[in-house]
Design a protein around this motif. Structure first.
Motif, PDB file in Angstrom:
ATOM      1  N   PHE A  86     -36.468  -4.596  16.415  1.00 11.72           N
ATOM      2  CA  PHE A  86     -37.586  -4.579  15.473  1.00 11.72           C
ATOM      3  C   PHE A  86     -38.252  -3.209  15.454  1.00 11.72           C
ATOM      4  O   PHE A  86     -38.649  -2.709  14.396  1.00 11.72           O
ATOM      5  CB  PHE A  86     -38.610  -5.658  15.841  1.00 11.72           C
ATOM      6  CG  PHE A  86     -39.889  -5.553  15.063  1.00 11.72           C
ATOM      7  CD1 PHE A  86     -39.911  -5.805  13.696  1.00 11.72           C
ATOM      8  CD2 PHE A  86     -41.074  -5.167  15.688  1.00 11.72           C
ATOM      9  CE1 PHE A  86     -41.095  -5.687  12.957  1.00 11.72           C
ATOM     10  CE2 PHE A  86     -42.255  -5.053  14.969  1.00 11.72           C
ATOM     11  CZ  PHE A  86     -42.264  -5.318  13.609  1.00 11.72           C
ATOM     12  N   LYS A 117     -38.783  -1.099  12.167  1.00  7.06           N
ATOM     13  CA  LYS A 117     -40.164  -0.811  11.777  1.00  7.06           C
ATOM     14  C   LYS A 117     -40.332   0.679  11.468  1.00  7.06           C
ATOM     15  O   LYS A 117     -40.939   1.061  10.459  1.00  7.06           O
ATOM     16  CB  LYS A 117     -41.105  -1.234  12.905  1.00  7.06           C
ATOM     17  CG  LYS A 117     -42.590  -0.971  12.668  1.00  7.06           C
ATOM     18  CD  LYS A 117     -43.392  -1.525  13.853  1.00  7.06           C
ATOM     19  CE  LYS A 117     -44.881  -1.253  13.694  1.00  7.06           C
ATOM     20  NZ  LYS A 117     -45.205   0.178  13.814  1.00  7.06           N
ATOM     21  N   GLU A 157     -33.512 -13.064  13.444  1.00 10.36           N
ATOM     22  CA  GLU A 157     -34.931 -13.016  13.780  1.00 10.36           C
ATOM     23  C   GLU A 157     -35.538 -11.660  13.468  1.00 10.36           C
ATOM     24  O   GLU A 157     -36.672 -11.570  12.982  1.00 10.36           O
ATOM     25  CB  GLU A 157     -35.147 -13.369  15.263  1.00 10.36           C
ATOM     26  CG  GLU A 157     -34.891 -14.827  15.594  1.00 10.36           C
ATOM     27  CD  GLU A 157     -35.742 -15.777  14.737  1.00 10.36           C
ATOM     28  OE1 GLU A 157     -36.952 -15.515  14.572  1.00 10.36           O
ATOM     29  OE2 GLU A 157     -35.178 -16.763  14.210  1.00 10.36           O
ATOM     30  N   VAL A 158     -34.778 -10.592  13.695  1.00  5.44           N
ATOM     31  CA  VAL A 158     -35.283  -9.258  13.382  1.00  5.44           C
ATOM     32  C   VAL A 158     -35.343  -9.047  11.869  1.00  5.44           C
ATOM     33  O   VAL A 158     -36.272  -8.400  11.365  1.00  5.44           O
ATOM     34  CB  VAL A 158     -34.430  -8.168  14.075  1.00  5.44           C
ATOM     35  CG1 VAL A 158     -34.844  -6.775  13.611  1.00  5.44           C
ATOM     36  CG2 VAL A 158     -34.583  -8.272  15.589  1.00  5.44           C
ATOM     37  N   LYS A 183     -36.156 -11.296   9.706  1.00  4.92           N
ATOM     38  CA  LYS A 183     -37.408 -11.941   9.293  1.00  4.92           C
ATOM     39  C   LYS A 183     -38.622 -11.124   9.707  1.00  4.92           C
ATOM     40  O   LYS A 183     -39.592 -10.990   8.941  1.00  4.92           O
ATOM     41  CB  LYS A 183     -37.482 -13.357   9.886  1.00  4.92           C
ATOM     42  CG  LYS A 183     -36.467 -14.318   9.288  1.00  4.92           C
ATOM     43  CD  LYS A 183     -36.753 -15.764   9.660  1.00  4.92           C
ATOM     44  CE  LYS A 183     -36.576 -16.008  11.137  1.00  4.92           C
ATOM     45  NZ  LYS A 183     -36.799 -17.440  11.493  1.00  4.92           N
ATOM     46  N   GLN A 184     -38.589 -10.572  10.909  1.00  4.05           N
ATOM     47  CA  GLN A 184     -39.716  -9.756  11.372  1.00  4.05           C
ATOM     48  C   GLN A 184     -39.913  -8.525  10.481  1.00  4.05           C
ATOM     49  O   GLN A 184     -41.038  -8.139  10.160  1.00  4.05           O
ATOM     50  CB  GLN A 184     -39.478  -9.313  12.819  1.00  4.05           C
ATOM     51  CG  GLN A 184     -39.580 -10.432  13.845  1.00  4.05           C
ATOM     52  CD  GLN A 184     -39.122  -9.970  15.229  1.00  4.05           C
ATOM     53  OE1 GLN A 184     -38.868  -8.784  15.454  1.00  4.05           O
ATOM     54  NE2 GLN A 184     -39.004 -10.915  16.155  1.00  4.05           N
ATOM     55  N   LEU A 185     -38.794  -7.913  10.060  1.00  5.12           N
ATOM     56  CA  LEU A 185     -38.887  -6.710   9.235  1.00  5.12           C
ATOM     57  C   LEU A 185     -39.342  -7.032   7.822  1.00  5.12           C
ATOM     58  O   LEU A 185     -40.072  -6.240   7.204  1.00  5.12           O
ATOM     59  CB  LEU A 185     -37.537  -5.981   9.220  1.00  5.12           C
ATOM     60  CG  LEU A 185     -37.164  -5.311  10.549  1.00  5.12           C
ATOM     61  CD1 LEU A 185     -35.765  -4.729  10.488  1.00  5.12           C
ATOM     62  CD2 LEU A 185     -38.173  -4.225  10.914  1.00  5.12           C
ATOM     63  N   GLU A 218     -41.403  -9.450   7.100  1.00  6.34           N
ATOM     64  CA  GLU A 218     -42.843  -9.674   7.265  1.00  6.34           C
ATOM     65  C   GLU A 218     -43.580  -8.345   7.393  1.00  6.34           C
ATOM     66  O   GLU A 218     -44.644  -8.144   6.778  1.00  6.34           O
ATOM     67  CB  GLU A 218     -43.094 -10.532   8.509  1.00  6.34           C
ATOM     68  CG  GLU A 218     -44.558 -10.857   8.736  1.00  6.34           C
ATOM     69  CD  GLU A 218     -44.787 -11.694   9.991  1.00  6.34           C
ATOM     70  OE1 GLU A 218     -45.960 -12.004  10.281  1.00  6.34           O
ATOM     71  OE2 GLU A 218     -43.807 -12.021  10.691  1.00  6.34           O
ATOM     72  N   TYR A 219     -43.007  -7.411   8.160  1.00  4.64           N
ATOM     73  CA  TYR A 219     -43.653  -6.118   8.325  1.00  4.64           C
ATOM     74  C   TYR A 219     -43.680  -5.355   6.995  1.00  4.64           C
ATOM     75  O   TYR A 219     -44.709  -4.759   6.613  1.00  4.64           O
ATOM     76  CB  TYR A 219     -42.937  -5.289   9.388  1.00  4.64           C
ATOM     77  CG  TYR A 219     -43.587  -3.941   9.608  1.00  4.64           C
ATOM     78  CD1 TYR A 219     -44.848  -3.844  10.186  1.00  4.64           C
ATOM     79  CD2 TYR A 219     -42.955  -2.773   9.196  1.00  4.64           C
ATOM     80  CE1 TYR A 219     -45.466  -2.607  10.357  1.00  4.64           C
ATOM     81  CE2 TYR A 219     -43.555  -1.534   9.369  1.00  4.64           C
ATOM     82  CZ  TYR A 219     -44.822  -1.461   9.950  1.00  4.64           C
ATOM     83  OH  TYR A 219     -45.433  -0.245  10.120  1.00  4.64           O
TER      84      TYR A 219
END
Length: 453
Positions: A127, A131, A161-162, A164-166, A168-169
């Motif tokens: 992530f 990011k 999962e990463v 989705k995290q990216l 969201e970011y």
């Protein structure tokens, strides 16, 4: 510059510089072919044994009118434009290809990424690296609002999962920086499930799904590492995904090789499965590879594109049409002028990012250290690479200067040029032949469907 050809009973004349396309009768077709070389009286003399003199003179008058209106024999205004544009234009980064996973759960035989390793090591993007890549994109995108990020691999769902995290970011950056992210994802479908599909439909503007066509074709080239084919597992998932997206904002992408030169049958198979958005691309590889396309295959491939074009027209008229990527040409507007001249923007507007944060001009250069441009920590440190790619356009390539398709393919793929000739300012010759044929088929299709209206 004029390009003339006959296809499916149509006489087609393209004025390359203006983009005008004309479907003409036999006498006008033959007169255009002679128009710039000899006088009107000589044209009449040459054609009088084939046509009535009055018809020839009428055709010549029509050609003169089209020339006067800037639709035939137009001058090339773009070469000075591209030079001036390069001088005055400040290049901004607008798209990233995030290599979210240098790993894969298939073992496709033609994979340029070596099952996700890209001449390096297997690794998943963290992530933190992703990011920094999004921060770089925002910082280097200037006043551009719309930004594109493609989650690529390997197989991106192996690092879901990463992803989705990216996303969201990225969404968190939109309002503060007046940006809008368009996320896309390319997947082989092995790990697709209902939960992932629901998320893709919510957040991904486009999804590319990989399948090579008929079961025997797909399973020969796209097996698991144990040799078992992938078709039976992924096709039901792909059908469900396409339906859940209302048959839009996705496309199913295949690759054809020497083993399935009858690739029109694979496109028909896609359509018969219910898919509406599709593409099938020729494999690109060294000639010594048994699956690679060779020059001797071109006559068969040309016939296959003709077959596919006729099938495309037939199904469209029957109300069960589909979109085939290479036949989707916009004759009215199309891409902006600079895009038509310089192509995809690799190395300038578009960059690939490895799992550890290195920048390359595009995914096909990843792993070639000569094209390592920088990283997410230091930014772009090889400005010379940016300049080299920025100078690459249809006028920097000798093979493009007299090619009628140059404004449709924009000079072709820089990576293919480099891999076959050692420079990005050349062209992959076999690919050029196929591209020219696809353009001809596309325009014929437009003529046939306009005729049917």
């Amino acid at each position: 510059m004029i390009h003339q050809y006959k296809s499916n009973g149509y006489n087609i004349v393209m004025d390359v510089n203006s983009g005008a396309v004309h479907v003409v009768d036999d006498v006008t077709y033959d007169a255009i072919e002679l128009f710039e070389d000899i006088s009107s009286s000589e044209i009449v003399d040459k054609l009088k044994d084939k046509y009535n003199e009055s018809d020839i003179l009428e055709a010549i008058d029509e050609i003169e009118e089209l020339k006067k209106d800037g639709q035939l024999f137009t001058e090339d205004i773009y070469q000075p434009f591209v030079e001036k544009f390069k001088e005055n234009r400040q290049t901004v980064v607008k798209a990233l290809c995030l290599h979210i996973a240098h790993d894969c759960n298939l073992a496709c035989k033609y994979c340029f990424a070596e099952e996700g390793e890209y001449h390096g090591r297997r690794e998943l993007m963290s992530f933190e690296v992703g990011k920094k890549a999004l921060d770089f994109l925002v910082k280097n995108s200037g006043n551009r609002v719309n930004l594109e990020v493609d989650f690529f691999g390997g197989e991106p769902l192996m690092n879901w999962e990463v992803v989705k995290q990216l996303v969201e970011y990225g969404r968190s950056l939109e309002k503060p920086y007046n940006k809008k992210f368009r996320f896309t994802l390319t997947t082989n479908g092995v790990l697709l499930n209902d939960e992932i599909m629901e998320y893709l439909n919510k957040e991904m503007s486009n999804v590319v799904i990989s399948l090579d066509g008929r079961k025997e074709v797909n399973d020969r080239m796209r097996p698991f590492r144990n040799g078992k084919g992938s078709y039976d597992l992924i096709v039901p998932k792909f059908k469900k995904l396409a339906e859940s997206r209302n048959q839009t904002n996705y496309y199913i992408r295949g690759t054809f090789t020497r083993d399935n030169l009858d690739f029109s049958e694979d496109v028909k198979h896609f359509a018969d499965l219910g898919f509406k958005q599709m593409s099938i691309e020729p494999v690109v590889g060294p000639e010594e590879d048994p699956y690679s396309i060779r020059e001797e295959d071109l006559p068969t491939i040309m016939e296959e594109y003709d077959k596919l074009a006729l099938e495309y027209i037939k199904r469209e008229k029957e109300g069960r049409g589909f979109n085939f990527f290479h036949f989707m040409i916009d004759l009215n507007q199309g891409p902006c002028v600079y895009k038509r001249l310089s192509g995809c923007g690799s190395g300038t507007e578009y960059l690939a990012v490895t799992p550890w944060g290195d920048f390359y001009p595009c995914h096909q250069f990843v792993g070639n250290e000569d094209f390592l441009m920088g990283n997410v920590n230091d930014g772009i440190v090889r400005k010379d690479i940016v300049s080299t790619f920025g100078d690459c356009n249809v006028y920097s390539k000798e093979k493009c200067k007299n090619c009628f398709a140059r404004f449709y393919c924009s000079g072709g793929c820089a990576a293919n040029s480099y891999n076959f000739h050692g420079t990005i300012n050349d062209a992959y010759d076999i690919g050029c032949e196929m591209q020219r044929k696809r353009v001809e088929c596309s325009i014929m299709i437009k003529a046939a469907l306009a005729d049917a209206d």
